[in-house]
Design a protein around this motif. Structure first.
Motif, PDB file in Angstrom:
ATOM      1  N   ASP A   1       0.808  -1.225   0.000  1.00  0.00           N
ATOM      2  CA  ASP A   1       0.000   0.000   0.000  1.00  0.00           C
ATOM      3  C   ASP A   1       0.840   1.273   0.000  1.00  0.00           C
ATOM      4  OD1 ASP A   1      -2.474  -1.349   0.046  1.00  0.00           O
ATOM      5  OD2 ASP A   1      -2.297  -1.659   2.204  1.00  0.00           O
ATOM      6  N   TRP A   2       2.154   1.128   0.022  1.00  0.00           N
ATOM      7  CA  TRP A   2       3.044   2.273   0.150  1.00  0.00           C
ATOM      8  C   TRP A   2       3.875   2.474  -1.119  1.00  0.00           C
ATOM      9  CZ3 TRP A   2       3.215   5.257   4.671  1.00  0.00           C
ATOM     10  CH2 TRP A   2       2.448   4.771   5.742  1.00  0.00           C
ATOM     11  N   ASP A   3       4.176   3.752  -1.414  1.00  0.00           N
ATOM     12  CA  ASP A   3       5.022   4.125  -2.550  1.00  0.00           C
ATOM     13  C   ASP A   3       6.122   5.056  -2.046  1.00  0.00           C
ATOM     14  OD1 ASP A   3       3.540   2.922  -4.761  1.00  0.00           O
ATOM     15  OD2 ASP A   3       2.003   4.418  -4.300  1.00  0.00           O
TER      16      ASP A   3
ATOM     17  N   ASP B   1      -0.120  -0.205   9.066  1.00  0.00           N
ATOM     18  CA  ASP B   1      -0.777  -1.270   8.300  1.00  0.00           C
ATOM     19  C   ASP B   1      -1.556  -2.213   9.206  1.00  0.00           C
ATOM     20  OD1 ASP B   1       0.059  -0.303   5.863  1.00  0.00           O
ATOM     21  OD2 ASP B   1       1.565  -1.853   5.524  1.00  0.00           O
TER      22      ASP B   1
ATOM     23  N   ALA C   1       1.233   6.594   1.631  1.00  0.00           N
ATOM     24  CA  ALA C   1       0.107   5.676   1.466  1.00  0.00           C
ATOM     25  C   ALA C   1      -1.197   6.462   1.566  1.00  0.00           C
ATOM     26  CB  ALA C   1       0.132   4.585   2.530  1.00  0.00           C
ATOM     27  N   GLU C   2      -2.209   5.932   0.915  1.00  0.00           N
ATOM     28  CA  GLU C   2      -3.557   6.498   1.003  1.00  0.00           C
ATOM     29  C   GLU C   2      -4.495   5.377   1.406  1.00  0.00           C
ATOM     30  OE1 GLU C   2      -5.243   9.415  -1.914  1.00  0.00           O
ATOM     31  OE2 GLU C   2      -6.552   7.697  -2.365  1.00  0.00           O
ATOM     32  N   PHE C   3      -5.286   5.639   2.426  1.00  0.00           N
ATOM     33  CA  PHE C   3      -6.231   4.644   2.919  1.00  0.00           C
ATOM     34  C   PHE C   3      -7.634   5.229   2.871  1.00  0.00           C
ATOM     35  CE2 PHE C   3      -2.194   3.923   5.123  1.00  0.00           C
ATOM     36  CZ  PHE C   3      -1.940   2.618   4.752  1.00  0.00           C
TER      37      PHE C   3
ATOM     38  N   VAL D   1      -5.429  -2.227   8.035  1.00  0.00           N
ATOM     39  CA  VAL D   1      -5.758  -3.396   7.229  1.00  0.00           C
ATOM     40  C   VAL D   1      -6.327  -4.479   8.147  1.00  0.00           C
ATOM     41  CG1 VAL D   1      -4.857  -5.175   5.685  1.00  0.00           C
ATOM     42  CG2 VAL D   1      -3.929  -2.864   5.572  1.00  0.00           C
TER      43      VAL D   1
END
Length: 98
Positions: free
Chosen positions: A18-20, A89, A28-30, A93
């Motif tokens: 989920d991370w860049d 996370d 990350a965007e959630f 998640v």
């Protein structure tokens, strides 16, 4: 805490789908069902940040949380950022999706 090389960051990111990485930080965007769920996650993340003495740059717009992590003292990404990303996370998640 030493700044990680871009190669090391990219290797570590393989464990964080989920991370860049860009602009000397991991991002990350959630998205949550609603504002309440998003704010609840932010509150739980805040406790982890305090425990690790490491604080993100983040924004929240309704049900979306954007997070950027970097270690300002190292002028880039360190293992400390990945430790906090792992804690984040675990909060955002659900276990049945891992």
């Amino acid at each position: 805490m030493s700044k990680l090389s871009e190669e090391d960051i990219q290797k570590k990111l393989l464990q964080f789908p989920d991370w860049d990485y860009f602009d000397e930080a991991i991002h990350a965007e959630f998205e949550f069902e609603n504002f309440k769920d998003c704010f609840s996650a932010m509150s739980r993340i805040a406790f982890e940040c305090e425990a690790l003495n490491h604080h993100p740059e983040w924004t929240n717009l309704y049900n979306v949380l954007n997070i950027s992590l970097s270690t300002h003292d190292a002028d880039g990404v360190t293992n400390k950022d990945f430790k906090l990303a792992k804690a984040i996370d675990a909060i955002v998640v659900p276990e049945d999706e891992e």
